[in-house]
Structure formats: C-alpha cells, structure tokens
Write an enzyme that holds these catalytic residues in place. Sequence first.
Site, short mmCIF file in Angstrom:
data_model
loop_
_atom_site.label_atom_id
_atom_site.label_comp_id
_atom_site.label_asym_id
_atom_site.label_seq_id
_atom_site.Cartn_x
_atom_site.Cartn_y
_atom_site.Cartn_z
CD GLU A 165 -8.58 -0.55 -1.85
OE1 GLU A 165 -9.09 -0.99 -2.89
OE2 GLU A 165 -8.19 -1.30 -0.94
CD GLU A 363 -9.88 -2.55 2.40
OE1 GLU A 363 -9.49 -3.35 1.53
OE2 GLU A 363 -10.76 -1.69 2.20
#
Length: 457
Positions: A165, A363
Amino acid sequence: MTRKFPADFLWGVATSAYQIEGGVDLDGRGPSIWDTFCAHPGAVRGGDDGRTAAEHRRRMASDVAMLAELGVGAYRFSVAWPRVRPLGRGAVSTAGLDFYRSLVDALLDAGVDPVVTLYHWDLPQALEDAGGWPARATAERFGEFASLVGAALGDRVRRWSTVNEPWCAAMLGYAGGIHAPGRSDPGAAIAAAHHLLLGHGLAVDALRATVRADAEVAITVNPYPVIAAGEREVDIDAARRVDGVANRLWYDLVLLGRYPDDVLADFATVSDLAHIRDGDLAMISRPIDAIGVNYYRRHHVRHAAGASAGPPASTWPGSPDVETVDPGVATTASRWAIEPDGLVETLVRLTRDYDPPPIYVHENGAAFDDHAGAGGDVDDADRLAFLRDHVRAAHDALAAGVDLRGYFVWSLLDNFEWAEGYAKRFGIVRVDFETQRRTPKASARWYAEVARTGEVD
Ligand code: IFM
C-alpha cells in the site's frame, strides 16, 4: 447456491510486522518511524504503541501451529526492516534474519506457503532522519534490504511482495500526517510516492538476483472505485482527482511505466517534480509476476471548497478541495462503508484497463466491536458475513474473467491498527492483550472450512 473456486486457488491470511511482533528490544532491532510516531502525545488513539502488540516475536512457534490447525494454504507476513538492518544501512542483525528464517522454516514444515512482504510501513528511524521516503537514497537502501532478505530466504520463499500500500505510506505518512512519520507536506508526499515505487523497482531487480528462479514477485496496492457524490462538474472532477491518486498513479507507473498526465498536472501545483529522473520509469515498471490488491471499501467524494485544508492536511496532494461522503450504507467499526461489489469493480477495472499479471487479493477484512464470551469465544457474525460477501464477490470477479489466484483475510490476529491503536479488532483470531491468549472466532472456523473445501455458499 454453492460457488466453487479453482482447486489451486490460494487461501491465506495476512499480518504485518509492526502490528503483531512486539519484541522491539530483541535482535538488536533499531527504532522505526512507528516507534517514534507512537511516542508523540495524541498521535495514536489511547497512547498505544507496538512495543508488545500480539507478542508474535516470542510466540511465533505457537502462532504457526495455530495457522496449521486453521488449514490455510498461505501466510502473508512482513519483514521488519529495523529488525534486520537496525539503522537501515550498515550493520545487519543476524538474529533478526534468523527470526524470519525460523518463521519460514516453521511455515514450510506446517505446509503453509510463506508470502513475504518487504515493506509494510516500518521504516528505520535513522533513514527518516536522513530524509525518509522523500529522499532518493531511501529507495536505494530499500533495494539493498531486498537483496539481504532475498539472499536469506529466497531459496525457500517463492512468493514475494515488495511494498504494501504505497499510497498509505506516502499520503497518510507525508501529506496527511495521520501515520508515521507524521509529516504534512504535499510536495514531500509526492516525492515519497515516486521513491516508494523506485524502491519497488530496485527490489524487483534485487529479488530476481537473489531468490529462486520460479519466484513470483509482486507489489501490493490498495485501489478502490471512486464514486462522485454529486453531479456538478466540480464533483466529477473531484472523483477524477481521487481516482488519479488512489488508482491510476500506481497502476500506470508500475504496469505502464508512465505518469497519468492529469495526475502530474495536479501534482505540479504543489511540487516542482524535480525528483523524477531519467530512467526511473523504466526501473519502476520492471516486469512483475503478480499484483496484490487490498480491498476494503469504495470511496464517495465531492468538491467542497477548503474541505480538506486540515488538520489533518489533505491526503490528495494537489487537490485540497475534496471531501469524502458517507454513502449511507452499513459500516464496519472503522466507519468504512460495506460494499462488496466494489471488490468486483476494482478487479474488473484492473483487468480491463491494464492487462495485469495474475492478481491476488492480498488483504480484505473488517474491524467490528467483538464481544468475548466467558471463555474468550467470539461469535463475530458481522465479520463472518463481511468475509462471506467479499469471498462471493471474489468469485463473481473470477466469473467475469479476472485472473484471480488467491484471497487473503486481513487479519489473522487482532493487532495494532496504526493510528487507531488496539481499539479496532480486525482478527479472525481474538487476542486478549492482557494475557496474549489467542481464541479463534466464529469467522476463523468459517474461513477454515472455505479454505478446506474451496467453496462458499
Ligand atoms: O491494518 C491495515 C494494514 O496494515 C494495511 N491495510 C489495511 C489494514 C486495515 O486498516
């Protein structure tokens, strides 16, 4: 109706080092930016920090045994850079590397495929002191770190992700000041984004030189559908801007080797862009074997003059007049809208617009306010429903032609949820932070069955 996934679909769970390890005084570990950030009064809810977390550094063996009992196929974890190279450069901690060697060995012995993430936000503080991600040298140090870890684990680990991320690391950390290192400087955030991706490219090369030939090297991004919450031209433009910084910036750079023109123009209002050098785009777009997508929610946005002037400062550098809007649907405990169809849209768009390598959901999960029974049992029906609906969405994406190879629940354990401290529980296994006792929740038992059968009702 039962939905069946391909037999080789990878079912996993995910964690990250700072969020679960604790043991900050072990292995000669150096301080990370999160240790420093947590020490600032008011930076983290409740004054929490990762000093103890879920004590995974000490409890690794029993945690792996628990994973084996769950029966998942893969475990995605991150390597703490300051545990392996305490100052980010120079001396290497053998004890730190040994910890990850034993973790990998334990996983392989238990029949669980290790998926190693190299950077999940815990930059060595010494590198931040030298300029952090806005400085080009940090990307170079990251390439060296990738070589070190590749050499130590690369004979046994097949699945890798370079950076987790990068939007969060750059924009929450250097623009919004909400995450470590807590800076609010849009120009620095734009440079940080570039160097995180340059670091990714350098890490791809470093891994290719050090790990087994059949390795699968990926990056993990957190894209989402951006919906204009209004019909005015300025609202449509707000959605374009957010989509640019949240999605196209990362996809275009990594998969196409170019900056989107409109994003660069927005950035140019707050940065001279001098950090972009010849050859960088070729390095950033080194071929990868897979891409990880972390999905939590859609974003609904509109124009509002001065809306995000702060504090906290805007996390959309060059676009200060954007606000997010509550779409009025059910939310998780993080107040994130529950919109599983957004996962299908995200995966279909990536496939349609970018011809990507195989995709993994690296995720997906949710915080809910769990209530433990007397024995620590948690009947987390809300989390179970969230996961079930998103696993169904993953199946819809497959049916729509997406080359989706696996799905990882965030998270195995309740953990340190960054600026929210321990207040938000994402685990499918409850952690009692007083006793460190682990208790699988109802969602864990449900997920174990999905992983075992490859089916969801
Ligand atoms: O806890 C985080 C994780 O570290 C990165 N992805 C989102 C999760 C939930 O906020």
